[in-house]
Design a protein around this motif. Structure first.
Motif, PDB file in Angstrom:
ATOM      1  N   LYS A 142       9.759   3.883   2.952  1.00 52.07           N
ATOM      2  CA  LYS A 142       9.304   5.098   2.091  1.00 52.07           C
ATOM      3  C   LYS A 142      10.448   5.648   1.090  1.00 52.07           C
ATOM      4  O   LYS A 142      10.077   5.931   0.095  1.00 52.07           O
ATOM      5  CB  LYS A 142       8.349   6.013   2.657  1.00 52.07           C
ATOM      6  CG  LYS A 142       7.011   5.468   3.270  1.00 52.07           C
ATOM      7  CD  LYS A 142       6.048   6.505   3.938  1.00 52.07           C
ATOM      8  CE  LYS A 142       4.633   6.202   3.938  1.00 52.07           C
ATOM      9  NZ  LYS A 142       4.448   5.571   5.372  1.00 52.07           N
ATOM     10  N   LYS A 190       7.363  12.597   6.950  1.00 53.58           N
ATOM     11  CA  LYS A 190       7.034  11.156   7.431  1.00 53.58           C
ATOM     12  C   LYS A 190       8.234  10.754   7.822  1.00 53.58           C
ATOM     13  O   LYS A 190       9.453  10.778   7.191  1.00 53.58           O
ATOM     14  CB  LYS A 190       6.228  10.497   6.289  1.00 53.58           C
ATOM     15  CG  LYS A 190       5.250  11.106   5.696  1.00 53.58           C
ATOM     16  CD  LYS A 190       4.866  10.426   4.286  1.00 53.58           C
ATOM     17  CE  LYS A 190       3.511  11.009   3.635  1.00 53.58           C
ATOM     18  NZ  LYS A 190       2.972  10.179   2.475  1.00 53.58           N
ATOM     19  N   SER A 197      -0.034   6.184   9.529  1.00 49.95           N
ATOM     20  CA  SER A 197      -0.070   7.514   9.614  1.00 49.95           C
ATOM     21  C   SER A 197       0.619   7.866  10.870  1.00 49.95           C
ATOM     22  O   SER A 197       0.671   9.030  11.282  1.00 49.95           O
ATOM     23  CB  SER A 197      -1.642   8.158   9.747  1.00 49.95           C
ATOM     24  OG  SER A 197      -2.218   7.756   8.451  1.00 49.95           O
ATOM     25  N   GLU A 233      -7.700   9.513  -3.188  1.00 51.16           N
ATOM     26  CA  GLU A 233      -6.797   8.396  -2.707  1.00 51.16           C
ATOM     27  C   GLU A 233      -7.441   7.085  -3.058  1.00 51.16           C
ATOM     28  O   GLU A 233      -8.413   6.857  -2.759  1.00 51.16           O
ATOM     29  CB  GLU A 233      -6.725   8.580  -1.248  1.00 51.16           C
ATOM     30  CG  GLU A 233      -5.912   9.717  -0.731  1.00 51.16           C
ATOM     31  CD  GLU A 233      -5.572   9.472   0.764  1.00 51.16           C
ATOM     32  OE1 GLU A 233      -4.986   8.729   1.226  1.00 51.16           O
ATOM     33  OE2 GLU A 233      -5.777  10.863   1.583  1.00 51.16           O
ATOM     34  N   GLU A 320       2.207   4.683  -1.765  1.00 48.21           N
ATOM     35  CA  GLU A 320       3.054   3.842  -0.957  1.00 48.21           C
ATOM     36  C   GLU A 320       2.525   2.404  -0.942  1.00 48.21           C
ATOM     37  O   GLU A 320       1.350   2.193  -1.596  1.00 48.21           O
ATOM     38  CB  GLU A 320       3.077   4.273   0.414  1.00 48.21           C
ATOM     39  CG  GLU A 320       1.635   4.324   1.202  1.00 48.21           C
ATOM     40  CD  GLU A 320       1.515   4.020   2.727  1.00 48.21           C
ATOM     41  OE1 GLU A 320       2.565   3.548   3.033  1.00 48.21           O
ATOM     42  OE2 GLU A 320       0.374   3.973   3.203  1.00 48.21           O
TER      43      GLU A 320
HETATM   44  N1  LIG Z   1       2.149  13.839  -0.275  1.00 55.49           N
HETATM   45  C1  LIG Z   1       0.691  13.976   0.286  1.00 55.49           C
HETATM   46  N2  LIG Z   1      -0.140  14.798  -0.380  1.00 55.49           N
HETATM   47  C2  LIG Z   1      -1.280  14.871   0.024  1.00 55.49           C
HETATM   48  N3  LIG Z   1      -1.831  14.030   1.342  1.00 55.49           N
HETATM   49  C3  LIG Z   1      -0.902  13.227   1.810  1.00 55.49           C
HETATM   50  C4  LIG Z   1       0.505  13.175   1.381  1.00 55.49           C
HETATM   51  N4  LIG Z   1       1.214  12.122   1.923  1.00 55.49           N
HETATM   52  C5  LIG Z   1       0.277  11.598   2.859  1.00 55.49           C
HETATM   53  N5  LIG Z   1      -1.100  12.269   2.739  1.00 55.49           N
HETATM   54  C6  LIG Z   1      -1.927  11.983   3.622  1.00 55.49           C
HETATM   55  O1  LIG Z   1      -1.667  11.172   4.797  1.00 55.49           O
HETATM   56  C7  LIG Z   1      -2.078   9.880   4.911  1.00 55.49           C
HETATM   57  C8  LIG Z   1      -1.124   8.978   5.386  1.00 55.49           C
HETATM   58  O2  LIG Z   1       0.239   9.149   4.665  1.00 55.49           O
HETATM   59  P1  LIG Z   1       0.857   7.706   4.146  1.00 55.49           P
HETATM   60  O3  LIG Z   1       2.123   8.208   3.204  1.00 55.49           O
HETATM   61  O4  LIG Z   1      -0.091   7.049   3.582  1.00 55.49           O
HETATM   62  O5  LIG Z   1       1.437   6.944   5.398  1.00 55.49           O
HETATM   63  P2  LIG Z   1       1.243   5.672   6.198  1.00 55.49           P
HETATM   64  O6  LIG Z   1       2.006   4.714   5.808  1.00 55.49           O
HETATM   65  O7  LIG Z   1       1.287   5.837   7.488  1.00 55.49           O
HETATM   66  O8  LIG Z   1      -0.319   5.197   5.954  1.00 55.49           O
HETATM   67  C9  LIG Z   1      -2.559   9.502   3.424  1.00 55.49           C
HETATM   68  O9  LIG Z   1      -3.323   8.343   3.433  1.00 55.49           O
HETATM   69  C10 LIG Z   1      -3.009  10.831   2.897  1.00 55.49           C
HETATM   70  O10 LIG Z   1      -4.260  11.076   3.339  1.00 55.49           O
END
Ligand SMILES: Nc1ncnc2c1ncn2[C@@H]1O[C@H](COP(=O)(O)OP(=O)(O)O)[C@@H](O)[C@H]1O
Ligand SMILES: [Mg+2]
Length: 382
Positions: A142, A190, A197, A233, A320
């Motif tokens: 990421k 993260k 997640s 999203e 992402e």
């Molecule tokens: N900067 C952010 N602001 C608000 N929600 C977030 C943010 N980053 C992640 N999320 C929430 O967390 C979830 C998982 O994060 P993500 O970066 O997609 O990780 P993964 O690669 O594990 O799917 C997202 O689908 C969203 O619901």
């Protein structure tokens, strides 16, 4: 065809579910499949038993009828069980097949979706579905993905990338204060290399931030911190090599505070909307952005490109990219293609064709030993 599943990441089980559905959708008369499982310890086994599910869903127009919302179905998950194999020898034999063998690496997360397996497949010269080494590695990390997208001015959330050494070089209090200073609270923490997640936390105060860092550090030494956005999203499924196509966008409405592992795979309580309620102009905008992101990260074959949609506000922000997205018939990726007119078995066939097309275009330049005149010459071979 060789179907790889399982793997050493925290997403091992998800991969076993994905692989079961892919195998169930493959016509046994058309595809001879060798299912190969990878245990969590990294042992490769010939999973003969898995073949029992091949074709189970092939004749169903909508194989998702077999699944409940959490992806559980009579097809279930493949078991990583069988005799250990020498994968190098298996690939060396498979590469000589006519018609050419194709590997389907239905693996998620580190040591599966991050370029490592892709490196092994490149070395063996075999065709495989999905992005190559660079695209896989870039999208998986990421921090690096954000850096590349940032260099192309692709809109994204504000973030900080840091290594464990940065965290350890000051006191935890100082480090956390600096993160909050730059991104505010709440913020997201993260592991740079993860998915589903796993290890992702939303921190609302300083003690929670410190705990979130410790959690994320159990998965990776590189961390990403992001401002928490209040946004919808939106996801777009993309397929193709040099001429990628974007699907109809979908939307996730998480049941929890964010789209967590439980919500994704266990509870299945998130609401999935396909098509995402967007105006035609917004649809074109996000599809174009998805293709730009896909190209920027050198994706090939397939990827799911995820966005936040801040409206009112900054509009679409790339969140992402997943080069091996969830692939059960109830997963967003196949669902978005189904709504775009491509059914599950046809989607798999298309991905196999893209793998063969890419393999055929591959340039392999080998450097010969110095000649008698002391020159080195390059030779191209297919
Ligand atoms: N900067 C952010 N602001 C608000 N929600 C977030 C943010 N980053 C992640 N999320 C929430 O967390 C979830 C998982 O994060 P993500 O970066 O997609 O990780 P993964 O690669 O594990 O799917 C997202 O689908 C969203 O619901
Ligand atoms: Mg995600």
């Amino acid at each position: 065809m060789i179907l790889l599943f399982g793997g050493q990441s925290a997403e091992h089980e998800v991969s076993c579910v994905t692989a079961a559905h892919v195998l169930a959708a493959l016509d046994p008369n058309e595809f001879r499949v060798t299912p190969i499982g990878i245990t969590t310890e990294g042992v490769w086994v010939h999973a003969h038993e898995a073949l029992k599910v091949q074709g189970l869903a092939f004749n169903l127009s909508d194989p998702s009828n077999l699944s409940d919302r959490a992806g559980r179905s009579e097809i279930g998950a493949l078991k990583v069980a069988g005799d250990p194999i020498d994968i190098g020898a298996v690939l060396a034999a498979a590469v000589t097949y006519t018609p050419p063998a194709v590997v389907l690496p239905m693996l998620h997360g580190p040591l599966g979706e991050d370029g490592t397996i892709q490196g092994l497949l490149e070395l063996s010269g075999i065709a495989y579905v999905g992005s190559g080494v660079l695209g896989s590695a870039l999208a998986m990390d990421k921090a690096m993905a954000k850096q590349v997208l940032g260099s192309l001015s692709i809109p994204q959330v504000r973030y900080i990338a840091a290594h464990e050494a940065d965290y350890r070089s000051v006191t935890p209090e100082e480090f956390c204060a600096s993160v909050v200073d730059q991104l505010g609270l709440p913020c997201f923490v993260k592991p740079a290399n993860m998915g589903s997640s796993v290890g992702v936390s939303r921190a609302t105060d300083l003690p929670a931030l410190r705990e979130a860092i410790e959690t994320a550090l159990t998965y990776d030494q590189w961390l990403v911190f992001e401002e928490a956005v209040t946004a919808r999203e939106i996801e777009v499924a993309v397929i193709g090599n040099q001429d990628p196509e974007a699907s109809i966008p979908g939307e996730i409405r998480p049941a929890d505070e964010f789209y967590s592992y439980t919500d994704k795979y266990l509870a299945g309580t998130a609401e999935l909307l396909i098509p995402a309620p967007l105006s035609p102009a917004e649809v074109s905008e996000v599809q174009e952005l998805a293709v730009t992101v896909y190209r920027a990260l050198r994706c090939e074959g397939l990827a799911r490109v995820d966005f936040f949609f801040e409206s009112p506000g900054r509009g679409f922000l790339c969140s992402e990219v997943n080069t091996m997205p969830g692939f059960t018939p109830i997963s967003m990726f196949p669902k978005m293609w189904q709504h775009s007119g491509l059914e599950y078995p046809d989607l798999i066939r298309r991905l196999i064709d893209l793998a063969l097309e890419r393999a055929a275009g591959r340039r392999r330049v080998t450097v010969r030993q110095p000649t008698s005149r002391g020159e080195r010459s390059a030779q191209e071979s297919p």
